[in-house]
Each structure stands twice: as structure tokens, then as C-alpha cells.
Motif scaffolding. Structure first.
Motif, PDB file in Angstrom:
ATOM      1  N   HIS A  39       0.835  -1.196   0.000  1.00 40.89           N
ATOM      2  CA  HIS A  39       0.000   0.000   0.000  1.00 40.89           C
ATOM      3  C   HIS A  39       0.877   1.256   0.000  1.00 40.89           C
ATOM      4  CE1 HIS A  39      -2.862  -3.017   1.549  1.00 40.89           C
ATOM      5  NE2 HIS A  39      -3.716  -2.336   0.809  1.00 40.89           N
ATOM      6  N   ILE A  40       0.469   2.244  -0.781  1.00 38.11           N
ATOM      7  CA  ILE A  40       1.204   3.508  -0.851  1.00 38.11           C
ATOM      8  C   ILE A  40       0.607   4.469   0.166  1.00 38.11           C
ATOM      9  CG2 ILE A  40       1.745   5.493  -2.300  1.00 38.11           C
ATOM     10  CD1 ILE A  40       1.613   3.551  -4.700  1.00 38.11           C
ATOM     11  N   THR A  41       1.461   5.026   1.025  1.00 37.23           N
ATOM     12  CA  THR A  41       1.022   6.035   1.978  1.00 37.23           C
ATOM     13  C   THR A  41       1.725   7.341   1.640  1.00 37.23           C
ATOM     14  OG1 THR A  41       2.745   5.498   3.585  1.00 37.23           O
ATOM     15  CG2 THR A  41       0.635   4.360   3.822  1.00 37.23           C
ATOM     16  N   ILE A  42       0.999   8.449   1.800  1.00 36.95           N
ATOM     17  CA  ILE A  42       1.572   9.757   1.511  1.00 36.95           C
ATOM     18  C   ILE A  42       1.250  10.722   2.640  1.00 36.95           C
ATOM     19  CG2 ILE A  42       1.421   9.468  -0.987  1.00 36.95           C
ATOM     20  CD1 ILE A  42      -1.050  11.310  -0.925  1.00 36.95           C
ATOM     21  N   THR A  43       2.047  11.758   2.737  1.00 35.23           N
ATOM     22  CA  THR A  43       1.754  12.868   3.642  1.00 35.23           C
ATOM     23  C   THR A  43       1.258  14.006   2.779  1.00 35.23           C
ATOM     24  OG1 THR A  43       3.469  12.194   5.194  1.00 35.23           O
ATOM     25  CG2 THR A  43       2.708  14.478   5.343  1.00 35.23           C
ATOM     26  N   VAL A  44       0.149  14.615   3.180  1.00 31.43           N
ATOM     27  CA  VAL A  44      -0.416  15.764   2.479  1.00 31.43           C
ATOM     28  C   VAL A  44      -0.285  16.979   3.385  1.00 31.43           C
ATOM     29  CG1 VAL A  44      -2.492  16.740   1.412  1.00 31.43           C
ATOM     30  CG2 VAL A  44      -2.048  14.286   1.238  1.00 31.43           C
ATOM     31  N   THR A  45       0.278  18.063   2.854  1.00 32.69           N
ATOM     32  CA  THR A  45       0.411  19.308   3.601  1.00 32.69           C
ATOM     33  C   THR A  45      -0.598  20.309   3.049  1.00 32.69           C
ATOM     34  OG1 THR A  45       2.768  18.887   3.867  1.00 32.69           O
ATOM     35  CG2 THR A  45       1.995  21.121   4.337  1.00 32.69           C
ATOM     36  N   GLN A  46      -1.525  20.738   3.909  1.00 35.51           N
ATOM     37  CA  GLN A  46      -2.539  21.705   3.501  1.00 35.51           C
ATOM     38  C   GLN A  46      -1.931  23.107   3.452  1.00 35.51           C
ATOM     39  OE1 GLN A  46      -5.268  20.382   6.730  1.00 35.51           O
ATOM     40  NE2 GLN A  46      -6.768  20.288   5.064  1.00 35.51           N
ATOM     41  N   THR A  47      -2.637  24.058   2.839  1.00 32.68           N
ATOM     42  CA  THR A  47      -2.150  25.436   2.739  1.00 32.68           C
ATOM     43  C   THR A  47      -1.969  26.074   4.103  1.00 32.68           C
ATOM     44  OG1 THR A  47      -4.409  26.229   2.443  1.00 32.68           O
ATOM     45  CG2 THR A  47      -3.125  25.824   0.449  1.00 32.68           C
ATOM     46  N   THR A  48      -2.684  25.573   5.112  1.00 31.55           N
ATOM     47  CA  THR A  48      -2.566  26.100   6.475  1.00 31.55           C
ATOM     48  C   THR A  48      -1.320  25.570   7.193  1.00 31.55           C
ATOM     49  OG1 THR A  48      -3.913  24.300   7.339  1.00 31.55           O
ATOM     50  CG2 THR A  48      -5.062  26.342   6.745  1.00 31.55           C
ATOM     51  N   GLY A  49      -0.633  24.598   6.562  1.00 28.37           N
ATOM     52  CA  GLY A  49       0.546  24.002   7.168  1.00 28.37           C
ATOM     53  C   GLY A  49       0.266  22.717   7.920  1.00 28.37           C
ATOM     54  N   ILE A  50      -1.005  22.377   8.070  1.00 30.54           N
ATOM     55  CA  ILE A  50      -1.383  21.143   8.760  1.00 30.54           C
ATOM     56  C   ILE A  50      -1.088  19.955   7.848  1.00 30.54           C
ATOM     57  CG2 ILE A  50      -3.305  19.814   9.727  1.00 30.54           C
ATOM     58  CD1 ILE A  50      -4.584  22.521  10.464  1.00 30.54           C
ATOM     59  N   LYS A  51      -0.453  18.918   8.418  1.00 26.48           N
ATOM     60  CA  LYS A  51      -0.104  17.714   7.670  1.00 26.48           C
ATOM     61  C   LYS A  51      -0.948  16.541   8.143  1.00 26.48           C
ATOM     62  CE  LYS A  51       4.696  19.062   7.061  1.00 26.48           C
ATOM     63  NZ  LYS A  51       6.098  18.665   7.201  1.00 26.48           N
ATOM     64  N   PHE A  52      -1.259  15.652   7.204  1.00 23.00           N
ATOM     65  CA  PHE A  52      -1.922  14.401   7.555  1.00 23.00           C
ATOM     66  C   PHE A  52      -1.468  13.312   6.595  1.00 23.00           C
ATOM     67  CE2 PHE A  52      -4.833  16.600   4.679  1.00 23.00           C
ATOM     68  CZ  PHE A  52      -5.183  15.616   3.768  1.00 23.00           C
ATOM     69  N   LYS A  53      -1.582  12.078   7.052  1.00 17.28           N
ATOM     70  CA  LYS A  53      -1.211  10.930   6.228  1.00 17.28           C
ATOM     71  C   LYS A  53      -2.478  10.270   5.693  1.00 17.28           C
ATOM     72  CE  LYS A  53       3.184   9.788   8.322  1.00 17.28           C
ATOM     73  NZ  LYS A  53       4.037   9.988   7.176  1.00 17.28           N
ATOM     74  N   THR A  54      -2.380   9.760   4.474  1.00 17.01           N
ATOM     75  CA  THR A  54      -3.495   9.054   3.856  1.00 17.01           C
ATOM     76  C   THR A  54      -2.943   8.045   2.866  1.00 17.01           C
ATOM     77  OG1 THR A  54      -5.661   9.334   2.803  1.00 17.01           O
ATOM     78  CG2 THR A  54      -3.861  10.699   1.965  1.00 17.01           C
ATOM     79  N   LEU A  55      -3.800   7.183   2.382  1.00 13.17           N
ATOM     80  CA  LEU A  55      -3.402   6.198   1.387  1.00 13.17           C
ATOM     81  C   LEU A  55      -3.394   6.839  -0.002  1.00 13.17           C
ATOM     82  CD1 LEU A  55      -5.438   3.082   2.551  1.00 13.17           C
ATOM     83  CD2 LEU A  55      -2.982   3.446   2.766  1.00 13.17           C
ATOM     84  N   GLY A  56      -2.449   6.431  -0.823  1.00  9.35           N
ATOM     85  CA  GLY A  56      -2.353   6.962  -2.178  1.00  9.35           C
ATOM     86  C   GLY A  56      -3.591   6.701  -3.007  1.00  9.35           C
ATOM     87  N   LYS A  57      -4.292   5.597  -2.756  1.00  8.19           N
ATOM     88  CA  LYS A  57      -5.500   5.277  -3.524  1.00  8.19           C
ATOM     89  C   LYS A  57      -6.652   6.231  -3.215  1.00  8.19           C
ATOM     90  CE  LYS A  57      -7.568   1.959  -0.353  1.00  8.19           C
ATOM     91  NZ  LYS A  57      -8.081   0.593  -0.194  1.00  8.19           N
ATOM     92  N   ASN A  58      -6.532   7.015  -2.132  1.00  6.12           N
ATOM     93  CA  ASN A  58      -7.599   7.932  -1.742  1.00  6.12           C
ATOM     94  C   ASN A  58      -7.473   9.321  -2.346  1.00  6.12           C
ATOM     95  OD1 ASN A  58      -8.744   5.951  -0.154  1.00  6.12           O
ATOM     96  ND2 ASN A  58      -7.816   6.678   1.733  1.00  6.12           N
ATOM     97  N   VAL A  59      -6.455   9.553  -3.169  1.00  3.83           N
ATOM     98  CA  VAL A  59      -6.250  10.886  -3.716  1.00  3.83           C
ATOM     99  C   VAL A  59      -6.243  10.911  -5.235  1.00  3.83           C
ATOM    100  CG1 VAL A  59      -4.906  11.614  -1.696  1.00  3.83           C
ATOM    101  CG2 VAL A  59      -3.733  10.783  -3.717  1.00  3.83           C
ATOM    102  N   VAL A  60      -6.552  12.075  -5.785  1.00  3.04           N
ATOM    103  CA  VAL A  60      -6.384  12.337  -7.208  1.00  3.04           C
ATOM    104  C   VAL A  60      -5.523  13.576  -7.339  1.00  3.04           C
ATOM    105  CG1 VAL A  60      -8.525  11.271  -8.033  1.00  3.04           C
ATOM    106  CG2 VAL A  60      -8.537  13.649  -7.314  1.00  3.04           C
ATOM    107  N   VAL A  61      -4.760  13.633  -8.418  1.00  3.36           N
ATOM    108  CA  VAL A  61      -3.904  14.787  -8.674  1.00  3.36           C
ATOM    109  C   VAL A  61      -4.762  15.900  -9.242  1.00  3.36           C
ATOM    110  CG1 VAL A  61      -1.942  15.623 -10.000  1.00  3.36           C
ATOM    111  CG2 VAL A  61      -1.898  13.337  -9.051  1.00  3.36           C
ATOM    112  N   ALA A  62      -4.605  17.107  -8.701  1.00  2.00           N
ATOM    113  CA  ALA A  62      -5.360  18.278  -9.151  1.00  2.00           C
ATOM    114  C   ALA A  62      -4.427  19.180  -9.953  1.00  2.00           C
ATOM    115  CB  ALA A  62      -5.929  19.037  -7.964  1.00  2.00           C
ATOM    116  N   ASN A  63      -4.869  19.562 -11.146  1.00  2.00           N
ATOM    117  CA  ASN A  63      -4.065  20.469 -11.986  1.00  2.00           C
ATOM    118  C   ASN A  63      -4.511  21.884 -11.814  1.00  2.00           C
ATOM    119  OD1 ASN A  63      -2.604  18.345 -13.017  1.00  2.00           O
ATOM    120  ND2 ASN A  63      -3.968  18.037 -14.723  1.00  2.00           N
TER     121      ASN A  63
END
Length: 63
Positions: A39-63
Motif C-alpha cells: 500500500h502507498i502512503t503519503i503525507t499531504v500538507t494543507q495550505t494552512t501548514g497542517i499535515k496528515f497521512k493518507t493512502l495513495g489510492k484515496n487521492v487524485v492529482v489536481a491540476n
């Protein structure tokens, strides 16, 4: 916002979470890891600076 499902994520990609606990949140991808079970896990950093971890299958790339 144009959304595109991509199987390969890269550090620095903008993404939106479409499933899971953090559904609806978005940010920048970092710290990509693959677990022993594959399973692929990633860390996502929001614009507010808050970070969270989630699975790669739960995200889509936004252009």
C-alpha cells in the motif's frame, strides 16, 4: 479545478482527497512510502501548514 486520476504520485503534486477520513481536503503531496503489504502512503500538507497521512489510492492529482 481539473482533476485527473494518476497511479504514480510525485512529491510536490497538488492533490485532493476523494475517500477516507480526510475526504474533501487538499494539499501538496510529500513523503511517499510503500508498505510491506504494497500500500502507498503519503503525507499531504494543507495550505494552512497542517499535515496528515493518507493512502495513495484515496487521492487524485489536481491540476
Amino acid at each position: 479545478m481539473d482533476l485527473q486520476q494518476v497511479s504514480i504520485l510525485k512529491d510536490g503534486d497538488k492533490c485532493m482527497v476523494i475517500n477516507g477520513t480526510h475526504k474533501g481536503k487538499s494539499g501538496i503531496v510529500s513523503d511517499i512510502n510503500t508498505s510491506k503489504t504494497g500500500h502507498i502512503t503519503i503525507t499531504v500538507t494543507q495550505t494552512t501548514g497542517i499535515k496528515f497521512k493518507t493512502l495513495g489510492k484515496n487521492v487524485v492529482v489536481a491540476n
